[in-house]
Design an enzyme around this catalytic site. Structure first.
Site, PDB file in Angstrom:
ATOM      1  N   HIS A   9       0.868  -1.177   0.000  1.00  0.00           N
ATOM      2  CA  HIS A   9       0.000   0.000   0.000  1.00  0.00           C
ATOM      3  C   HIS A   9       0.905   1.226   0.000  1.00  0.00           C
ATOM      4  CE1 HIS A   9      -4.021  -1.850   0.495  1.00  0.00           C
ATOM      5  NE2 HIS A   9      -3.269  -2.874   0.840  1.00  0.00           N
TER       6      HIS A   9
ATOM      7  N   CYS B 107      -7.854  -0.951   3.294  1.00  0.00           N
ATOM      8  CA  CYS B 107      -8.402  -2.094   4.020  1.00  0.00           C
ATOM      9  C   CYS B 107      -9.348  -1.542   5.058  1.00  0.00           C
ATOM     10  CB  CYS B 107      -7.302  -2.920   4.675  1.00  0.00           C
ATOM     11  SG  CYS B 107      -7.984  -4.282   5.652  1.00  0.00           S
TER      12      CYS B 107
END
Ligand code: HMG
Ligand code: MG
Length: 309
Positions: A220, A251
């Site tokens: 990420h 997430c």
């Protein structure tokens, strides 16, 4: 300049890199699971079709998780039923438990991914489990899936830092990751769920695994390190990289997780390094611009904005 007329960087191949990288596209799953709104199934299907049309050959399509936990992907059955599978394209899905595997088998999938955590706190938050109990949940899933002839990837989250537990020791990650490989996962994707890793940490973790042939990386981009970390992983011997078109993602159970490494940014890097990737960058940018229109906000990808902005 339209996206189709885009130039590409000069190819300057370097030693010590894989000749080809497999891009594991997670936008339809990791990207859309984090949207506030639920994207209509027809839009998801068009997204998948466009991604395949841009040359991506692994499209993580959806998740068979509890629909209350991730309502954005509650249409997994409908999506699989409507999917126009293209030859040469794989459509893996996330499966957490037995119930999820039953649903995935009923939907006719042939490739699943389980997703464990390297830390106890995230196992609780993401799986309503403990660090130890998650393995008891996943082992029979992997065994049964393999018996049914499915391919199984293992994800491991929080491999570098965890918002609740801080820095995660490499030895802890290696021990947990090897357990997933021993269960029968053919690949292990190392997740920097909150995007805090830096390059030497990445190199050290990959080296600590010894055999790198089954490893993939999943960065990420919260702190802007995802591309640098990817190059570190490639130089350390990894040749499967997860990314999401337009940099969609996050997430829902880790607040500090923002989007994944953008596939366009990855393609630009690979092209410049002379590493094969198989993607038509112009078509991919068009897809991300179209998806940004559907979501009502611009893509965070620098390459998308440079080309289409
Ligand atoms: P739970 O609530 O503890 O489940 O959730 P349970 O086993 O206690 O069951 C409760 C009820 O849920 C039962 O129904 C089950 O049948 C049902 P009832 O008997 O009460 O009517 N149920 C299900 N229904 C549909 N599908 C299922 C399912 N499982 C149980 N699969 C569970 C436990 C693991 C299911 C839940 O915590 C969950 O779904 N978690 C998923 C969270 C998630 O999807 N997170 C995002 C993906 S991970 C990620 O993004 C990280 C990654 O990108 C890598 C990285 O970045 O690091 C992969
Ligand atoms: Mg992720």
């Amino acid at each position: 300049m339209g996206a189709r007329e885009v130039g590409l960087p000069e190819r300057v191949p370097a030693a010590g890199l894989p000749p080809r990288v497999e891009i594991w596209e997670v936008g339809p799953r990791d990207g859309l699971q984090n949207e506030d709104s639920v994207v209509p199934v027809e839009v998801k299907l068009e997204f998948l079709d466009r991604l395949a049309g841009a040359g991506l050959t692994t499209l993580e399509a959806t998740s068979f998780v509890h629909p209350k936990w991730v309502p954005q992907l509650a249409d997994a059955e409908q999506l699989l039923a409507g999917l126009d599978r293209r030859d040469g394209v794989r459509y893996p899905v996330l499966v957490p438990n037995d119930r999820g595997l039953n649903r995935a088998l009923d939907a006719g999938v042939d490739h699943i991914a389980i997703f464990a955590s390297a830390t106890d706190t995230f196992a609780q938050r993401n799986l309503n489990s403990t660090f130890e109990d998650q393995f008891a949940m996943f082992e029979p899933v992997v065994t049964r899936a393999r018996k049914e002839g499915l391919e199984v990837r293992g994800y491991l989250s929080m491999c570098f830092g965890d918002p609740w537990e801080g820095v995660v020791p490499a030895e802890q990650v290696v021990r947990a990751g090897k357990r997933l490989l021993d269960f029968g996962c053919s690949q292990l994707s190392l997740g920097d769920t909150i995007g805090v890793a830096t390059t030497n940490q990445v190199t050290r973790l990959i080296e600590a695994f010894g055999d790198k042939s089954a490893l993939a990386v999943h960065f990420h981009d919260t702190y802007g390190q995802a591309l640098a970390n990817t190059e570190a992983a490639l130089r350390a011997g990894v040749s499967t990289v997860d990314s999401s078109a337009g940099g969609l993602g996050g997430c829902p159970y880790a607040e500090s997780a923002t989007g994944n490494l953008a596939t366009e940014d990855l393609v630009w890097l690979l092209e410049g390094l002379g590493v094969e990737h198989g993607v038509d960058l112009g078509k991919l940018v068009e897809t991300s611009v179209w998806m940004a229109g559907q979501l009502g906000r611009p893509s965070p990808s620098r390459v998308v904005n440079a080309i289409a902005g």
